[in-house]
Structure formats: C-alpha cells, structure tokens
Scaffold this active site. Structure first.
Site, PDB file in Angstrom:
ATOM      1  N   GLU A 263       1.208 -12.028  19.422  1.00 21.92           N
ATOM      2  CA  GLU A 263       0.135 -11.635  18.517  1.00 21.92           C
ATOM      3  C   GLU A 263       0.175 -10.152  18.177  1.00 21.92           C
ATOM      4  O   GLU A 263       0.282  -9.298  19.058  1.00 21.92           O
ATOM      5  CB  GLU A 263      -1.222 -11.955  19.178  1.00 21.92           C
TER       6      GLU A 263
ATOM      7  N   ARG B 298     -10.055  -0.853  25.779  1.00 21.72           N
ATOM      8  CA  ARG B 298     -10.403  -2.146  26.364  1.00 21.72           C
ATOM      9  C   ARG B 298     -10.144  -2.156  27.853  1.00 21.72           C
ATOM     10  O   ARG B 298      -9.074  -1.779  28.301  1.00 21.72           O
ATOM     11  CB  ARG B 298      -9.582  -3.249  25.692  1.00 21.72           C
TER      12      ARG B 298
ATOM     13  N   ARG C  87      -0.053  -4.426  26.456  1.00 22.06           N
ATOM     14  CA  ARG C  87      -1.484  -4.528  26.766  1.00 22.06           C
ATOM     15  C   ARG C  87      -1.935  -3.246  27.450  1.00 22.06           C
ATOM     16  O   ARG C  87      -1.693  -3.037  28.627  1.00 22.06           O
ATOM     17  CB  ARG C  87      -1.720  -5.744  27.660  1.00 22.06           C
TER      18      ARG C  87
ATOM     19  N   ARG D 237       1.654  -2.258  19.258  1.00 23.39           N
ATOM     20  CA  ARG D 237       2.499  -3.452  19.258  1.00 23.39           C
ATOM     21  C   ARG D 237       3.499  -3.422  18.099  1.00 23.39           C
ATOM     22  O   ARG D 237       4.600  -3.960  18.208  1.00 23.39           O
ATOM     23  CB  ARG D 237       1.641  -4.717  19.192  1.00 23.39           C
TER      24      ARG D 237
ATOM     25  N   SER E 273      -5.041 -10.443  14.269  1.00 24.38           N
ATOM     26  CA  SER E 273      -5.907 -11.601  14.312  1.00 24.38           C
ATOM     27  C   SER E 273      -6.903 -11.435  13.173  1.00 24.38           C
ATOM     28  O   SER E 273      -7.621 -10.446  13.116  1.00 24.38           O
ATOM     29  CB  SER E 273      -6.628 -11.649  15.663  1.00 24.38           C
TER      30      SER E 273
END
Length: 410
Positions: A348, A261, A276, A389, A351
């Site tokens: 988070e 990403r 991230r 994560r 999701s």
RNA sequence: GGAGAGAUGGCCGAGUGGACGAAGGCGCUCCCCUGCUAAGGGAGUAUAGGGUUUAUCCCCUAUCGAGGGUUCGAAUCCCUCUCUCUCCGCCA
C-alpha cells in the site's frame, strides 16, 4: 456517523448494510432505545412549553399587580417534574449518541463482501514488475550508499525513525514538490499549509477519536492537543461547522504534512526499513463535493494519485477494499499498491476513500442545495502519495539515484 | 507571561431580567411600479431536534462564542473556559 433518521426510518436496511461488514446491529436494542427517547423527548418538551407559558403569565400578572402566589406553587411542582424528565432524556440521548457514533459506515453496493485483506479485488494493474529472487531492499541500497541511517534515527529518538542524508534527503524533498506541482497545476487542487497539532474536536470530526486514540501521539498539557496522524484531519476539519455555497463546490485541496503515528497495534510488523515509521511525510488529497458527485470524485481522486506513480514509472495495482478491510468511516476505498521488488509483492502506498456524509455529519459540514437548504457534503480523501514509501519504491525499482532525480526533474 | 476591552443572524449593529429568535440598516429572493437605467412601494429571508403530514402548511422545543449556575422566567445577572482586539514583556 450514520443518519439517525435513516436509523429510525429504515432499520432493516441499515442492519443489512452493516452486516456486510461483519457488524451485527442489535435492532431490538435500537428500537427500544428509540421508543424511550421519543416518549421522554415529547414529555420534556411539553413540560418546557408549559413552563414557558406560565412564566409569561407571571410576568403579566405582576405587571397588573395581581397575586402570583398560586401560580408559583404550581410552578414548584412543574419544575421538579421537568428536572426529572430532562435528566432522563439527557441520559437516553447520550446512550443513543454513543451507540450511533460507534456504528461504521454502510458500504456501497459495489463493494465486494469479504472478511480480510485477502478478499480485496484488484481492479487494474500498471507497469512491468521486476520479479527476481535476490532483489536488494531499500535498507541495503540506502545504507550501502551511506545515505540512509537507521542507527542514527534510533540514537536520536528510537526505533522506527530514520535519518536521510545528501542526495537521498534531496530526492525526498523533491518528491514532495513533484507531487504538489502535479496536483496543483494539472489536477486543480488548491495547496494548503495547516497546523500539525490539532485539538480533540478535529480528531472527533474525522473519526480518529474516540476509537483510535492509541494510534495517536498526545501532547503534554491541559489543551488536549495531538500530533496529526495525517493531513486529512486539519484539512477536512476546515469544513467543520461550515455551510458552503453550492457555487464553491467541489472543493479540492492538496496538503503536504508530516504524519505522526504511534501504531501501537503494529508492533512487530515491518520492523525493518522505512515502510512503517512513527514520522513520515505525505501529500494528501481532500475533496468536498455534492452527494451526487462523490462516486465520480472517488474515481477521479484515485486517478490523480495513480498519475504520480505513472510519472515515476513505478509499477502498481489498484484494489477495491472488501467490506471487512475498509476503515470504519468509509463507504468505498481503493488502495493503490506499489510493487516492491525486495518483497516480491505489492504494498500500500495510497488509500483513497469516499466517506459520503459520514464525516460531514460528525462535523456538520454542509452546503446550500438548489432549494437553498443546508445539506451535508460528501468528503473524500486519499494519499497522493505517501512520500517515504514512494522513496522506498523508487530506490528498489530504479536503484540509480541519477535516474530518479532525472524523473523528478523531467 | 502581565493589563484591559470584546464575542448577538449572510454582514453591520441595537438590546442590563418578562410579549426577544432577537429593533434598525445593508445584502439577498419574489412581486408591483418603470420605455431602459437609477430611484421607489410591498412581502419574505437563521440552524437543529421533535410532533403532525403523501407533501406543503402548522405546532412545540432548543440555540445570542462554549459549558455550568441563579431565577417562576436569562441575549441580559454570576462562575469557568475558548477565541478576537489593544498595550507591555519575550521571541523567529
């Protein structure tokens, strides 16, 4: 995308649904566009029918040795009228398609209204959190052990890349196996291996294109290829253009891939550590189900992701996203948030979304219903879980690498 | 990377300019026949959009890998692209 028929048949209801997520649908514009579309389509098709009829006549007349000159003269005129009508119709249709493709999904009735993250609603909480002022973060812990090297990642590539070493690299690898094993043997998912590079059609199918090109890494070359931002893209697109037998449903797939990403919009957020990254590993759960099963499937899928956190003894909470915080394609989304002691808050880690027929309509993913007619599937997906994560959460919550390995072996 | 051959319905496969949304076969569904099984007879069996309709029916349009072109008319002719197969080269 939404159902164009629904858009025509029940415009006020669609507008009301979209309004809940802050999208103001210009119903007058839709009606005007639709009126023009109908008129042009009817005219075009009538002209086409006329052309087809006369062409057949010409064939017959020629066979019988008759004179076709008069008909040909008429055809000349018909042809130019048809060309005008076709061009106008193409334009209106393109306008309509562009418009509908940009519309987000309609939220389910039980999704809470809201404008931002702050309006999300917690639905459950699991585990006991460590809440103390001086909890070290994963960067401190990882670097102290000499097993997490951000400087090396920066040297090799740049910011937001990490090198893991020794025991930490091994735990990272074992985490992937751990998750895959549970989902395949206990939750009934079929494991897949897929391409990490996809074409534009695939990205359009799941909704990353055309709106979110900036978040993607595009490859050089004429092919128009991109690195996948999530396994959702290659896995869900397996269904593109397919008509499945009802007996083959539900399809449940689990797939581990790296995710790439560019996150151009997030510069400055979570710059420290592994939270991230431009490249991370994820184990993704994807389901394709009958429409009447998707609501229950979302609950089940979310539960499957939560099991991983429970087995790893990581405290978490599950929230239902409010209308303003959901992704454009989703009708309902649960975020699972893991406790990070260093941040003293939940972050988070998964999701889970029910897209209903939104993605399926874009990619024409269907099944044969009880009447034997093709009907759009409902698609769902969720992380089960984001591996990087999870590693961060394990480090910060458990700290002891031996304990972590024991959890993964047990 | 080079040379060649292909891509047609759920599957196989015919179709080189006009009655082709597409022969024939297989499969599938329904009906008939049959004590059961096997064999046999008949009918049906693509997708999307639109019109009409309570719905069914019916009508129109588009689709033969994708996109463009030629033509009154294209599965069929031309161009571009994608994919598959065979051979050669290269490579893990």
């Amino acid at each position: 995308m939404l159902d164009p028929k629904q858009l025509r048949a029940d415009l006020p209801a669609v507008a009301a649904g979209l309004a809940r997520r802050g999208y103001a649908l210009d119903t007058d514009a839709v009606t005007a566009l639709e009126t023009r579309r109908k008129a042009l389509q009817t005219e075009t098709e009538q002209l086409q029918a006329e052309r087809n009829r006369r062409s057949k006549d010409i064939g017959l007349v020629k066979k019988q040795g008759g004179d076709i000159a008069p008909v040909m003269a008429e055809m000349e005129q018909l042809k130019s009228r048809l060309q005008t009508a076709e061009a106008a119709l193409d334009q209106v249709q393109a306008e309509f398609d562009e418009f509908t493709a940009a519309l987000p999904n309609i939220p389910q009735a039980d999704v809470p209204n809201g404008a931002s993250e702050a309006d999300n609603v917690e639905v459950r909480r699991w585990g006991t959190v460590v809440d103390q002022a001086d909890a070290p973060d994963h960067v401190t812990l990882g670097e102290a052990a000499g097993l997490m090297d951000f400087a090396a990642g920066a040297k090799l590539t740049g910011a937001r890349f990490t090198v893991l070493k020794g025991q930490l690299a091994r735990i990272h690898r074992k985490l992937v196996q751990f998750m895959l094993n549970i989902h395949t043997t206990e939750h009934g998912y079929e494991e897949l291996y897929v391409p990490y590079i996809v074409n534009r059609d695939s990205l359009r199918g799941t909704g990353q294109l055309p709106k979110f090109e900036a978040d993607l890494f595009k490859l050089e070359g004429d092919e128009g290829w991109y690195l996948i931002p999530t396994a959702e893209v290659p896995v869900t697109n397996l269904l593109r253009g397919e008509i499945l037998d009802a007996a083959d449903l539900p399809r449940k797939w689990v797939c581990h891939t790296p995710c790439f990403r560019s996150e151009a919009g997030s510069a400055g957020r979570d710059t420290r550590g592994m939270i991230r990254q431009h490249q991370f590993e994820k184990v993704e759960l994807v389901q394709a189900v009958r429409p009447d099963e998707s609501t229950a499937a979302l609950e089940a899928l979310t539960g499957h992701a939560e099991v991983i956190l429970q087995r790893l003894q990581l405290p978490y909470r599950t929230v239902v996203l409010c209308t303003g915080d959901m992704g454009a394609g989703s009708a309902k989304t649960y975020d699972i948030e893991v406790w990070l002691p260093s941040q003293r808050r939940y972050r988070e880690i998964s999701s889970c979304s029910n897209f209903e027929s939104y993605q399926a309509r874009r990619m024409q993913a269907r099944f044969r219903n009880a009447l034997g007619k093709p009907e759009l599937l409902h698609t769902l997906n969720g992380s089960g879980l984001a591996v990087g994560r999870t590693l961060v959460a394990l480090l910060e919550n458990h700290r002891d690498l031996e304990n972590i390995e024991a959890l993964l072996s047990g």
